[in-house]
Motif scaffolding. Structure first.
Motif, PDB file in Angstrom:
ATOM      1  N   LEU A 124      11.722  39.036   0.869  1.00 15.53           N
ATOM      2  CA  LEU A 124      12.144  38.082   1.897  1.00 15.53           C
ATOM      3  C   LEU A 124      12.513  38.771   3.198  1.00 15.53           C
ATOM      4  O   LEU A 124      12.920  39.933   3.213  1.00 15.53           O
ATOM      5  CB  LEU A 124      13.375  37.311   1.408  1.00 15.53           C
ATOM      6  N   GLY A 125      12.404  38.008   4.290  1.00 12.41           N
ATOM      7  CA  GLY A 125      12.940  38.485   5.554  1.00 12.41           C
ATOM      8  C   GLY A 125      14.448  38.589   5.478  1.00 12.41           C
ATOM      9  O   GLY A 125      15.054  39.556   5.947  1.00 12.41           O
ATOM     10  N   GLY A 126      15.070  37.602   4.873  1.00 11.40           N
ATOM     11  CA  GLY A 126      16.523  37.614   4.717  1.00 11.40           C
ATOM     12  C   GLY A 126      16.957  36.576   3.707  1.00 11.40           C
ATOM     13  O   GLY A 126      16.176  35.706   3.320  1.00 11.40           O
ATOM     14  N   PHE A 127      18.223  36.698   3.297  1.00 11.55           N
ATOM     15  CA  PHE A 127      18.751  35.803   2.266  1.00 11.55           C
ATOM     16  C   PHE A 127      20.043  35.182   2.784  1.00 11.55           C
ATOM     17  O   PHE A 127      20.913  35.888   3.295  1.00 11.55           O
ATOM     18  CB  PHE A 127      19.034  36.606   0.989  1.00 11.55           C
ATOM     19  N   ILE A 128      20.156  33.873   2.676  1.00 12.48           N
ATOM     20  CA  ILE A 128      21.415  33.215   3.034  1.00 12.48           C
ATOM     21  C   ILE A 128      22.014  32.632   1.766  1.00 12.48           C
ATOM     22  O   ILE A 128      21.362  31.864   1.045  1.00 12.48           O
ATOM     23  CB  ILE A 128      21.211  32.121   4.095  1.00 12.48           C
ATOM     24  N   THR A 129      23.256  33.002   1.487  1.00 13.42           N
ATOM     25  CA  THR A 129      23.880  32.583   0.229  1.00 13.42           C
ATOM     26  C   THR A 129      24.284  31.114   0.286  1.00 13.42           C
ATOM     27  O   THR A 129      24.353  30.505   1.346  1.00 13.42           O
ATOM     28  CB  THR A 129      25.174  33.371  -0.045  1.00 13.42           C
ATOM     29  N   LYS A 130      24.594  30.601  -0.882  1.00 17.69           N
ATOM     30  CA  LYS A 130      25.272  29.318  -0.973  1.00 17.69           C
ATOM     31  C   LYS A 130      26.583  29.419  -0.194  1.00 17.69           C
ATOM     32  O   LYS A 130      27.109  30.512  -0.037  1.00 17.69           O
ATOM     33  CB  LYS A 130      25.554  29.064  -2.470  1.00 17.69           C
ATOM     34  N   SER A 131      27.100  28.303   0.297  1.00 23.93           N
ATOM     35  CA  SER A 131      28.367  28.326   1.034  1.00 23.93           C
ATOM     36  C   SER A 131      29.478  28.926   0.187  1.00 23.93           C
ATOM     37  O   SER A 131      29.586  28.611  -0.992  1.00 23.93           O
ATOM     38  CB  SER A 131      28.789  26.906   1.404  1.00 23.93           C
ATOM     39  N   ILE A 132      30.305  29.742   0.824  1.00 17.16           N
ATOM     40  CA  ILE A 132      31.474  30.294   0.141  1.00 17.16           C
ATOM     41  C   ILE A 132      32.719  29.751   0.830  1.00 17.16           C
ATOM     42  O   ILE A 132      32.856  29.841   2.054  1.00 17.16           O
ATOM     43  CB  ILE A 132      31.498  31.841   0.218  1.00 17.16           C
ATOM     44  N   SER A 133      33.620  29.181   0.027  1.00 18.04           N
ATOM     45  CA  SER A 133      34.887  28.695   0.573  1.00 18.04           C
ATOM     46  C   SER A 133      36.020  29.534  -0.007  1.00 18.04           C
ATOM     47  O   SER A 133      35.817  30.269  -0.977  1.00 18.04           O
ATOM     48  CB  SER A 133      35.079  27.205   0.239  1.00 18.04           C
ATOM     49  N   ILE A 134      37.179  29.413   0.587  1.00 15.17           N
ATOM     50  CA  ILE A 134      38.299  30.275   0.175  1.00 15.17           C
ATOM     51  C   ILE A 134      38.648  30.035  -1.303  1.00 15.17           C
ATOM     52  O   ILE A 134      38.881  30.965  -2.053  1.00 15.17           O
ATOM     53  CB  ILE A 134      39.510  30.089   1.117  1.00 15.17           C
ATOM     54  N   LYS A 135      38.651  28.777  -1.715  1.00 15.26           N
ATOM     55  CA  LYS A 135      38.913  28.433  -3.118  1.00 15.26           C
ATOM     56  C   LYS A 135      37.645  27.872  -3.734  1.00 15.26           C
ATOM     57  O   LYS A 135      36.800  27.331  -3.026  1.00 15.26           O
ATOM     58  CB  LYS A 135      40.018  27.383  -3.199  1.00 15.26           C
ATOM     59  N   PRO A 136      37.519  27.958  -5.073  1.00 16.57           N
ATOM     60  CA  PRO A 136      36.339  27.338  -5.698  1.00 16.57           C
ATOM     61  C   PRO A 136      36.321  25.842  -5.419  1.00 16.57           C
ATOM     62  O   PRO A 136      37.374  25.218  -5.272  1.00 16.57           O
ATOM     63  CB  PRO A 136      36.560  27.582  -7.204  1.00 16.57           C
TER      64      PRO A 136
END
Lengths: 307, 316
Positions: free
Chosen positions: A39-51
């Motif tokens: 891939l050119g790049g990978f964007i993760t799933k959203s990460i929030s401070i708490k699950p």
């Protein structure tokens, strides 16, 4: 052979194709189906401070040429992401951008600060455009003043790493929100997130999704997304010298090229991965065929080349 | 470096062997895999599933579409559709045959009826986790309703072949005789479910309208049987698939009788491979799902953590 590499935010990418946040997991979920390193790049799933558990079900409904979703940013939260996912991310040879979600500016800042120190993270994508959460998300992304505030605050926490701001199309004039993000220090803009939409069950006369509304994605939105990318390219990004990540319904290399001609430097692919788990890799590979046929030596020469 | 194809899931091309109706509502689709697909599906277990790419399939002529589906079939489809197996046969190293039974119920399954022998299909799988039968059990009670029957028929055959020490009983329910997804019960003179009885599975059948077997719900029939027969609860296992109200009732019954029970659940899935988070199943927090917010319940994913769950962990 044509050169399909792209210079983007100081990175030399193998090609312009990224995974879109929320459609490809945290990093290795697709490794059974494709070579993530292609891939050119990978964007993760959203990460929030708490699950976050996410919304009640049903969370998705198929529509003609698309789907609506209201997942509600379900994710494992910052701590588990750092412990369980970052070591795996470090094993890959692909620029990884973390998509940031939060309910308050402080939430976003804390996640960003915690992740900015890791070399395995290339940068961030600020999600101020999720239509499916009560607090945060799109509430930041529709008001230019709020965009300026959150963009500048989070930018301070990135330790110099690049930050892409992901915009919602659900506004009257996307150039206004794009300009606000650029004024406040966005290094790139990604557009468009999903369109707020509804599907109704005509038997019960109730919305199909538990959240009532969801975000429309898939090929149904592509022509609108292309138009909006071109508008923002001409009115905001080109004058400011800021690159655009184009997205919305990309299923093929031709779609990717259309976005690039409209003004996108890179693209991300989301819903297509649900249908074909290796869609991103296939799209990147198929870009060469167009370059060859049109005798284009550098793919990047297409960016913003709309006549 | 991370290895690709580490557990043999993948997207494979399958060739259609046949695609034939079973009565008015169902079709049996038989697929042949070769190469890597054959090797992967040879290892698949009852209760796992596959996903078929349907957006490239054509719509039948309007006169070939059941009247009640003509209007809804006009919309386009995009996403793959998940199906459990009814049978897997390893022919040789390079050939595995996988059969599914599908209910013709909407825009995508209507399109699937157009498949003909030799057609090629893109199939993702094998996906999810199947039924698990530990060696301490000597009696397995199978409970299935309607389109939930195929994986239960599959596990019945698997048990007959692999666990000869186990007594197998089946409780099969459907709305009516025509809604039983068996070739044998479609015949006017049908007496029982030959597919199960011929392999030695004692079978009890109920239909909601009494058009075949006993009248009523399959869970009530099982309840009656449990009160009339002595079983050793901790040596018994219930495996089940069917509509959620049926599984919910079964779960209550199993808890009362103290019998371990596995249920195969159904959810709308966009991806089927753990990406989209749309097929969440609410479970007790102690069974550690995808997220844990120190709440009493949490979510697991039907596609990746299931579709087979322990009935006790599911919040009904």
């Amino acid at each position: 052979m044509s050169d399909i590499s792209i210079d983007f935010l100081g990175l030399k990418l193998k090609n312009p194709v990224f995974t879109a946040s929320g459609t490809c997991g945290y990093i290795d979920e697709l490794s059974d189906y494709m070579d993530i390193n292609s891939l050119g790049g990978f964007i993760t799933k959203s990460i929030s401070i708490k699950p976050r558990m996410g919304n009640k079900l049903p969370r998705v409904a198929e529509t003609s040429c698309g789907m609506i979703n209201a997942i509600g940013l379900a994710n494992i939260g910052l701590d588990r992401f750092v412990k369980e996912k970052l070591p795996i991310i470090a094993e890959y040879d692909v620029p990884v951008f973390v998509n940031l979600a939060g309910e308050t500016i402080d939430d976003y800042v804390r996640v960003t600060e915690a992740l900015a120190e890791y070399d395995s993270i290339a940068g961030f994508e600020l999600n101020i455009s999720c239509p499916n959460v009560k607090a945060g998300g799109i509430t930041f992304g529709t008001d230019p003043k709020a965009i300026e505030k959150i963009t500048s605050e989070v930018k301070k926490a990135t330790s110099g790493k690049p930050m892409i701001v992901k915009l919602t199309p659900t506004v009257t004039d996307i150039s206004v929100t794009a300009q606000a993000a650029v004024n406040a220090g966005a290094d790139a803009l990604s557009l468009v997130n999903t369109f707020t939409a509804m599907v109704i069950d005509i038997e019960t006369r109730k919305p199909v999704l538990a959240n009532r509304t969801g975000g429309l994605s898939g090929p149904a939105i592509k022509p609108i997304a292309v138009y909006l990318v071109n508008k923002v390219y001409n009115e905001v990004a080109k004058p400011a010298g800021i690159p655009i990540m184009g997205l919305g319904g990309i299923q093929s290399a031709s779609d990717c090229i259309e976005f690039m001609i409209a003004g996108a430097s890179v693209v991300s692919v989301g819903t297509a991965t649900f249908v074909d788990p290796n869609a991103t890799q296939r799209i990147a590979e198929d870009l060469r065929e167009y370059c060859k046929r049109k005798n284009i030596s550098k793919l990047s020469s297409l960016i913003g080349s709309l006549e | 470096m991370c290895e690709n194809h580490k557990d043999n899931k993948g997207v494979f091309l399958a060739q259609v062997r046949y695609n034939e109706p079973i009565g008015d509502y169902y079709y049996r689709l038989s697929l042949e895999f070769s190469g890597k697909g054959a090797a992967s599906f040879a290892k698949a277990k009852p209760g796992q599933f596959l996903e078929i790419k349907v957006n490239t399939l054509s719509t039948p002529a309007i006169s070939d579409i059941p009247e009640h589906l003509r209007d809804t079939s006009r919309r386009n489809v995009l996403l793959r559709r998940p199906f459990s197996f009814v049978d897997i046969q390893t022919v040789d190293e390079n050939k595995t045959v996988v059969d599914i039974i599908y209910l013709v119920t909407g825009a995508s399954t209507v399109r699937m009826t157009t498949l003909s022998p030799q057609d090629e299909l893109s199939v993702t799988g094998p996906l999810g986790n199947g039924f698990s039968i530990d060696n301490s059990k000597d009696c397995v009670i199978l409970v299935a309703g309607g389109v939930g029957v195929p994986p239960i028929e599959h596990v019945a055959n698997w048990l007959v072949q692999n666990r000869k020490d186990v007594k197998i009983l089946a409780f099969i329910g459907a709305r009516s005789k025509a809604h039983l997804p068996f070739a044998s019960t479609q015949r006017a003179d049908a007496k029982g479910i030959e597919e199960l009885e011929s392999i030695g599975v004692e079978t009890f059948v109920t239909t909601d309208d009494g058009s075949f077997g006993d009248s009523g719900f399959v869970t009530d029939r099982l309840s009656k049987w449990l009160s009339a027969n002595k079983i050793v609860a901790d040596k018994t296992l219930i495996l089940s698939c069917g509509p959620e109200p049926m599984l919910k009732n079964l779960s209550k019954l199993a808890e009362k009788s103290n019998i371990d029970t596995q249920v195969s659940l159904e959810r709308i899935m966009a991806c089927g491979i753990g990406l989209c988070q749309s097929c969440a199943v609410e479970v007790n927090a102690e069974s550690k799902g995808q997220t844990n917010n120190n709440t009493e319940t949490t979510y697991k994913l039907c596609c990746k953590d299931g579709p087979v769950f322990n009935s006790k962990e599911v919040i009904w």
